[in-house]
Design a protein around this motif. Sequence first.
Motif, PDB file in Angstrom:
ATOM      1  N   GLU A 124       1.034  -1.305  -0.061  1.00 24.60           N
ATOM      2  CA  GLU A 124       0.037   0.096   0.060  1.00 24.60           C
ATOM      3  C   GLU A 124       0.838   1.332   0.061  1.00 24.60           C
ATOM      4  O   GLU A 124       0.566   2.319  -0.500  1.00 24.60           O
ATOM      5  N   LEU A 125       2.038   1.168   0.779  1.00 24.73           N
ATOM      6  CA  LEU A 125       2.861   2.387   0.792  1.00 24.73           C
ATOM      7  C   LEU A 125       3.732   2.540  -0.404  1.00 24.73           C
ATOM      8  O   LEU A 125       3.772   3.651  -0.915  1.00 24.73           O
ATOM      9  N   ALA A 126       3.856   1.626  -1.077  1.00 19.88           N
ATOM     10  CA  ALA A 126       4.865   1.387  -2.148  1.00 19.88           C
ATOM     11  C   ALA A 126       4.005   1.970  -3.597  1.00 19.88           C
ATOM     12  O   ALA A 126       4.551   2.601  -4.469  1.00 19.88           O
ATOM     13  N   TYR A 127       2.916   1.452  -3.587  1.00 23.63           N
ATOM     14  CA  TYR A 127       1.807   1.873  -4.640  1.00 23.63           C
ATOM     15  C   TYR A 127       0.686   2.604  -4.225  1.00 23.63           C
ATOM     16  O   TYR A 127      -0.439   1.613  -4.480  1.00 23.63           O
ATOM     17  N   ASP A 196       5.902   1.749  14.305  1.00 27.02           N
ATOM     18  CA  ASP A 196       4.630   2.177  14.331  1.00 27.02           C
ATOM     19  C   ASP A 196       4.279   2.461  12.797  1.00 27.02           C
ATOM     20  O   ASP A 196       4.818   3.218  12.087  1.00 27.02           O
ATOM     21  N   ARG A 197       3.393   1.527  11.972  1.00 27.33           N
ATOM     22  CA  ARG A 197       3.228   1.680  10.670  1.00 27.33           C
ATOM     23  C   ARG A 197       2.549   2.871  10.224  1.00 27.33           C
ATOM     24  O   ARG A 197       2.258   3.120   8.963  1.00 27.33           O
ATOM     25  N   LYS A 198       2.124   3.582  11.128  1.00 24.99           N
ATOM     26  CA  LYS A 198       1.195   4.951  11.019  1.00 24.99           C
ATOM     27  C   LYS A 198       2.227   6.012  10.785  1.00 24.99           C
ATOM     28  O   LYS A 198       1.856   7.399  10.513  1.00 24.99           O
ATOM     29  N   ASP A 199       3.531   5.962  11.274  1.00 24.44           N
ATOM     30  CA  ASP A 199       4.481   6.970  11.411  1.00 24.44           C
ATOM     31  C   ASP A 199       4.876   7.246  10.077  1.00 24.44           C
ATOM     32  O   ASP A 199       5.212   6.653   9.071  1.00 24.44           O
ATOM     33  N   ILE A 200       4.977   8.682   9.887  1.00 23.04           N
ATOM     34  CA  ILE A 200       5.239   9.305   8.680  1.00 23.04           C
ATOM     35  C   ILE A 200       6.567   8.869   8.285  1.00 23.04           C
ATOM     36  O   ILE A 200       6.821   8.749   6.875  1.00 23.04           O
ATOM     37  N   LEU A 203       6.617   5.619   6.549  1.00 23.29           N
ATOM     38  CA  LEU A 203       6.170   5.818   5.046  1.00 23.29           C
ATOM     39  C   LEU A 203       7.293   6.226   4.296  1.00 23.29           C
ATOM     40  O   LEU A 203       7.287   5.435   3.149  1.00 23.29           O
ATOM     41  N   ARG A 204       7.911   7.141   4.735  1.00 24.48           N
ATOM     42  CA  ARG A 204       9.130   7.810   3.682  1.00 24.48           C
ATOM     43  C   ARG A 204      10.090   6.623   3.833  1.00 24.48           C
ATOM     44  O   ARG A 204      10.647   6.492   2.660  1.00 24.48           O
ATOM     45  N   LEU A 205      10.399   5.752   4.713  1.00 23.89           N
ATOM     46  CA  LEU A 205      11.479   4.758   4.555  1.00 23.89           C
ATOM     47  C   LEU A 205      11.139   3.665   3.747  1.00 23.89           C
ATOM     48  O   LEU A 205      11.758   3.573   2.823  1.00 23.89           O
ATOM     49  N   VAL A 206       9.714   3.202   3.634  1.00 27.84           N
ATOM     50  CA  VAL A 206       9.488   2.290   2.990  1.00 27.84           C
ATOM     51  C   VAL A 206       9.279   2.688   1.333  1.00 27.84           C
ATOM     52  O   VAL A 206       9.908   2.043   0.499  1.00 27.84           O
ATOM     53  N   SER A 275      14.644   7.735  15.862  1.00 25.84           N
ATOM     54  CA  SER A 275      14.450   8.976  16.661  1.00 25.84           C
ATOM     55  C   SER A 275      13.139   9.050  17.067  1.00 25.84           C
ATOM     56  O   SER A 275      12.897   9.283  18.067  1.00 25.84           O
ATOM     57  N   SER A 276      12.107   9.004  16.072  1.00 24.89           N
ATOM     58  CA  SER A 276      10.708   9.265  16.027  1.00 24.89           C
ATOM     59  C   SER A 276      10.214   8.191  17.230  1.00 24.89           C
ATOM     60  O   SER A 276       9.127   8.456  18.152  1.00 24.89           O
ATOM     61  N   GLU A 277      10.671   6.966  16.893  1.00 22.88           N
ATOM     62  CA  GLU A 277      10.289   5.783  17.638  1.00 22.88           C
ATOM     63  C   GLU A 277      10.411   6.044  19.229  1.00 22.88           C
ATOM     64  O   GLU A 277       9.637   5.584  19.996  1.00 22.88           O
TER      65      GLU A 277
END
Length: 281
Positions: A124-127, A196-200, A203-206, A275-277
């Motif tokens: 979902e994140l990739a496409y 956390d899969r909802k962390d922005i 999303l950027r990492l994936v 850092s965010s986690e």
Amino acid sequence: MITVKKVLNNNVVIAEHPEYEEVVLIGKGLGFGRKPGQEIAGDQAEKFFALRSSEEQEQYKSLLNYVEEDFIALMGEEIERLEHTFSSRLNEHIHVGLTDHLYFAVKRIQKGQEIKNPFLQETELAYPQEYQAAVKLAEKFNEALSIRIPEGEIGFITLHIHSALTNRDLSQINRHTQLVSELVQQIESYFGLTVDRKDINYLRLVRHLNNAVERVDNENYADNQDTLLKVLQQEYPVCYNLSWKLMKMMQQRLKKRVPDAEAVYLTLHIQRLVSSEQKSE
């Protein structure tokens, strides 16, 4: 002029094409009342899909032995909608690949069998655009067949759509998606955390990992970043070392050279995520 050679059912016709010789034409109601030798033109000619590859033709014909006409018609309508959504012609293999896949998926759903997809979130994140198109396709099938296609299956449909849009082999896309998932797991294991899969930042990492994998596989290498590389090595040594481990994993799986510059982007993404986690704990 395109003329009917043989009517396979109400929605599928074998025809003679002036450029491609024999083709398989797919369209809702296209074969109804047709006779061999009749010309196919006008409004209907704008709504059919032609399978030009002889191999694809044979594979598609074999589908007709077990896939119902209504399912074929619905599939044709949805592929037409996808092409309209993306303003692009899809690779013709989607008529075979997605039809076959989705038909058996629906049968499993109707029997109450579970569909698992361990790479759903990464897909979902990739496409994201393909995923939203897959959601709409699933809604159409849910309504037409009185079923509920689960999210896991929507992820698989997404990959079929992306494959058809990019003319990339589905098995290659699956391998890349699996690799990205394993890279994320390596990061979690390395720092002993559950991201956390909802962390922005996740999303950027994936998205970065997907782009990096495709760049390496296509040998489209990033620019040299030697100066920044040395700075990051000093500032974030733990993330920097992990980035090299991830690059080694990519290199082993893809059998391609991973340029040093990738360590810069990976280190920055990992640092932001970790850092965010840690702040949220």
